[in-house]
Design an enzyme around this catalytic site. Structure first.
Site, PDB file in Angstrom:
ATOM      1  N   GLY A  21       0.829  -1.210   0.000  1.00  0.00           N
ATOM      2  CA  GLY A  21       0.000   0.000   0.000  1.00  0.00           C
ATOM      3  C   GLY A  21       0.852   1.244   0.000  1.00  0.00           C
ATOM      4  N   ALA A  22       1.879   1.243  -0.890  1.00  0.00           N
ATOM      5  CA  ALA A  22       2.895   2.295  -0.799  1.00  0.00           C
ATOM      6  C   ALA A  22       2.660   3.473  -1.737  1.00  0.00           C
ATOM      7  CB  ALA A  22       4.277   1.692  -1.076  1.00  0.00           C
ATOM      8  N   SER A  23       1.578   3.452  -2.518  1.00  0.00           N
ATOM      9  CA  SER A  23       1.453   4.522  -3.515  1.00  0.00           C
ATOM     10  C   SER A  23       1.100   5.874  -2.900  1.00  0.00           C
ATOM     11  CB  SER A  23       0.436   4.128  -4.596  1.00  0.00           C
ATOM     12  OG  SER A  23      -0.826   3.933  -4.025  1.00  0.00           O
ATOM     13  N   ARG A  24       0.633   5.883  -1.664  1.00  0.00           N
ATOM     14  CA  ARG A  24       0.294   7.191  -1.050  1.00  0.00           C
ATOM     15  C   ARG A  24       0.384   7.086   0.478  1.00  0.00           C
ATOM     16  NH1 ARG A  24      -6.345   7.155  -1.528  1.00  0.00           N
ATOM     17  NH2 ARG A  24      -6.639   6.192   0.512  1.00  0.00           N
ATOM     18  N   SER A 151      -2.551   0.084  14.681  1.00  0.00           N
ATOM     19  CA  SER A 151      -3.164   1.384  14.969  1.00  0.00           C
ATOM     20  C   SER A 151      -3.390   1.498  16.472  1.00  0.00           C
ATOM     21  CB  SER A 151      -4.518   1.483  14.260  1.00  0.00           C
ATOM     22  OG  SER A 151      -5.248   2.590  14.754  1.00  0.00           O
ATOM     23  N   TYR A 164     -12.414  -2.620  12.317  1.00  0.00           N
ATOM     24  CA  TYR A 164     -11.045  -2.125  12.098  1.00  0.00           C
ATOM     25  C   TYR A 164     -10.177  -2.420  13.320  1.00  0.00           C
ATOM     26  CZ  TYR A 164      -7.402   1.447  11.151  1.00  0.00           C
ATOM     27  OH  TYR A 164      -6.215   2.123  10.939  1.00  0.00           O
ATOM     28  N   ALA A 166     -10.617  -4.748  15.531  1.00  0.00           N
ATOM     29  CA  ALA A 166     -10.384  -6.194  15.625  1.00  0.00           C
ATOM     30  C   ALA A 166      -9.237  -6.599  14.706  1.00  0.00           C
ATOM     31  CB  ALA A 166     -11.663  -6.950  15.243  1.00  0.00           C
ATOM     32  N   LYS A 168      -6.808  -4.646  13.547  1.00  0.00           N
ATOM     33  CA  LYS A 168      -5.540  -4.035  13.976  1.00  0.00           C
ATOM     34  C   LYS A 168      -5.030  -4.680  15.272  1.00  0.00           C
ATOM     35  CE  LYS A 168      -4.876  -1.161  10.600  1.00  0.00           C
ATOM     36  NZ  LYS A 168      -3.707  -1.315   9.727  1.00  0.00           N
ATOM     37  N   ILE A 197      -2.530  10.417  12.393  1.00  0.00           N
ATOM     38  CA  ILE A 197      -1.493  10.964  11.527  1.00  0.00           C
ATOM     39  C   ILE A 197      -2.180  11.669  10.361  1.00  0.00           C
ATOM     40  CG2 ILE A 197       0.584  10.413  10.186  1.00  0.00           C
ATOM     41  CD1 ILE A 197       0.740   9.508  13.156  1.00  0.00           C
TER      42      ILE A 197
HETATM   43  P1  NAD Z   1      -4.227   5.484   2.949  1.00  0.00           P
HETATM   44  O1  NAD Z   1      -5.626   5.120   2.667  1.00  0.00           O
HETATM   45  O2  NAD Z   1      -3.684   6.767   2.462  1.00  0.00           O
HETATM   46  O3  NAD Z   1      -3.250   4.331   2.422  1.00  0.00           O
HETATM   47  C1  NAD Z   1      -3.589   2.974   2.470  1.00  0.00           C
HETATM   48  C2  NAD Z   1      -2.932   2.315   1.277  1.00  0.00           C
HETATM   49  O4  NAD Z   1      -3.269   0.921   1.257  1.00  0.00           O
HETATM   50  C3  NAD Z   1      -3.425   2.915  -0.054  1.00  0.00           C
HETATM   51  O5  NAD Z   1      -2.322   3.142  -0.901  1.00  0.00           O
HETATM   52  C4  NAD Z   1      -4.312   1.811  -0.603  1.00  0.00           C
HETATM   53  O6  NAD Z   1      -4.360   1.791  -2.017  1.00  0.00           O
HETATM   54  C5  NAD Z   1      -3.614   0.579  -0.063  1.00  0.00           C
HETATM   55  N1  NAD Z   1      -4.484  -0.591  -0.105  1.00  0.00           N
HETATM   56  C6  NAD Z   1      -5.764  -0.693   0.348  1.00  0.00           C
HETATM   57  N2  NAD Z   1      -6.243  -1.908   0.076  1.00  0.00           N
HETATM   58  C7  NAD Z   1      -5.251  -2.598  -0.547  1.00  0.00           C
HETATM   59  C8  NAD Z   1      -5.144  -3.903  -1.070  1.00  0.00           C
HETATM   60  N3  NAD Z   1      -6.180  -4.764  -1.003  1.00  0.00           N
HETATM   61  N4  NAD Z   1      -3.967  -4.299  -1.614  1.00  0.00           N
HETATM   62  C9  NAD Z   1      -2.937  -3.438  -1.700  1.00  0.00           C
HETATM   63  N5  NAD Z   1      -2.978  -2.177  -1.236  1.00  0.00           N
HETATM   64  C10 NAD Z   1      -4.129  -1.763  -0.671  1.00  0.00           C
HETATM   65  O7  NAD Z   1      -4.036   5.362   4.516  1.00  0.00           O
HETATM   66  P2  NAD Z   1      -2.816   5.729   5.478  1.00  0.00           P
HETATM   67  O8  NAD Z   1      -3.302   6.727   6.433  1.00  0.00           O
HETATM   68  O9  NAD Z   1      -1.573   5.991   4.710  1.00  0.00           O
HETATM   69  O10 NAD Z   1      -2.690   4.349   6.290  1.00  0.00           O
HETATM   70  C11 NAD Z   1      -1.648   3.412   6.095  1.00  0.00           C
HETATM   71  C12 NAD Z   1      -1.745   2.354   7.187  1.00  0.00           C
HETATM   72  O11 NAD Z   1      -1.612   2.991   8.463  1.00  0.00           O
HETATM   73  C13 NAD Z   1      -3.090   1.625   7.221  1.00  0.00           C
HETATM   74  O12 NAD Z   1      -2.864   0.269   7.543  1.00  0.00           O
HETATM   75  C14 NAD Z   1      -3.833   2.325   8.336  1.00  0.00           C
HETATM   76  O13 NAD Z   1      -4.796   1.494   8.936  1.00  0.00           O
HETATM   77  C15 NAD Z   1      -2.705   2.653   9.290  1.00  0.00           C
HETATM   78  N6  NAD Z   1      -2.997   3.764  10.204  1.00  0.00           N
HETATM   79  C16 NAD Z   1      -3.161   5.033   9.733  1.00  0.00           C
HETATM   80  C17 NAD Z   1      -3.416   6.053  10.644  1.00  0.00           C
HETATM   81  C18 NAD Z   1      -3.582   7.487  10.217  1.00  0.00           C
HETATM   82  O14 NAD Z   1      -3.842   8.324  11.083  1.00  0.00           O
HETATM   83  N7  NAD Z   1      -3.416   7.828   8.957  1.00  0.00           N
HETATM   84  C19 NAD Z   1      -3.525   5.767  11.997  1.00  0.00           C
HETATM   85  C20 NAD Z   1      -3.337   4.457  12.435  1.00  0.00           C
HETATM   86  C21 NAD Z   1      -3.066   3.463  11.517  1.00  0.00           C
END
Ligand code: NAD
Length: 256
Positions: A21-24, A151, A164, A166, A168, A197
């Protein structure tokens, strides 16, 4: 930051790090940080190839190395095939960051079966498929660091996010088990539990929701993606060689 264990001075010898999930969002920040630390970074994406290619160019313009790696983490056969191809071309994965995730918020009473399934499939089973596939090469090379992105919600719960939470929380039990199971092969597994974040995921919150959250964060601000990528880079590095099975909260004191 300590550089990775393999010689990063020659391009062929670069150790490989896969970030799902690294594109963003956090995944992109983690990919950039690991590239700066000297890894060849495999950028996993499920569908947004343009965004992933943009990140690859950004990493390469900064002097790093990156590969695109498309697969849906929720499909175990896709994960197995993609990781086999990746390791055939670039050697075993030395660092795996299981970051891909989704949130589908719903009160428990209204939680639909398909939303529960989708959340567990991506957030929990997706990470398990990736670690299982990556661990094959790690076990052979007797080296590896796995970092699962959980998380704060998995640690303390959150109303409206039971599925979610459950998933995490499941990652924490899974990660601790992997740490115990694979330690004898010199494979470490740790969990990073971000708080709030600033990314696309939190951008959707209303001002009132943000104010309510900030009141519960002792350090008084949201975190930045760099706060997470620095924690991941540390856990990936030899500086963390004696750390495994731990949950590192990066949450401004929200959960202590
Ligand atoms: P985001 O939605 O920007 O990024 C999530 C990424 O996962 C996206 O690039 C998406 O395309 C990819 N993805 C989703 N389903 C996928 C699949 N089936 N196969 C491959 N890639 C897939 O979210 P983020 O905020 O960057 O979150 C990244 C991670 O951090 C997540 O696991 C999220 O639960 C966790 N997280 C984020 C926060 C926050 O505050 N942003 C807090 C706690 C945990």
């Amino acid at each position: 930051m300590t550089s990775p264990s393999a010689d990063s001075s020659t391009q062929t010898a670069l150790p490989l790090a896969l970030v799902t999930g690294a594109s963003r969002g956090l995944g992109a920040a983690i990919a950039k940080r690991l590239a700066r630390a000297g890894y060849r970074v495999a950028i996993n994406y499920a569908s947004n190839e343009a965004k992933a290619a943009e990140l690859k160019s950004e990493i390469e313009s900064a002097g790093g190395r990156a590969e695109l790696c498309r697969f849906n983490v929720a499909e175990s056969s896709e994960v197995d095939t993609a990781l086999e191809l990746l390791t055939k071309s670039h050697g075993p994965i030395e660092v795996l960051v299981a970051n891909a995730g989704i949130t589908i918020d719903s009160l428990l009473m209204r939680l639909k079966d398909e939303d529960l399934d989708r959340t567990l499939d991506v957030d929990l089973k997706g990470a398990i498929y990736c670690v299982r596939a990556a661990s094959r090469g790690m076990m052979k090379s007797r080296k590896g660091s796995v970092i699962l992105i959980s998380s704060v919600v998995g640690e303390m719960g959150n109303a409206g996010q039971s599925a979610y939470a459950a998933a995490k929380a499941g990652l924490i039990g899974f990660g601790k088990s992997v740490a115990r199971e694979l330690a004898s092969r010199n494979i470490r597994c740790n969990i990073v539990a971000p708080g709030y974040i600033q990314t696309d995921m939190t951008g959707a919150l209303t001002e009132a929701q943000k104010d309510a959250i900030l009141r519960n964060i002792p350090l008084g601000t949201f975190g930045s993606p760099d706060d997470i990528s620095e924690a991941v880079a540390f856990l990936a590095s030899p500086a963390a060689r004696y750390i495994t099975g731990q949950v590192l909260g990066v949450n401004g004191g929200m959960y202590i």
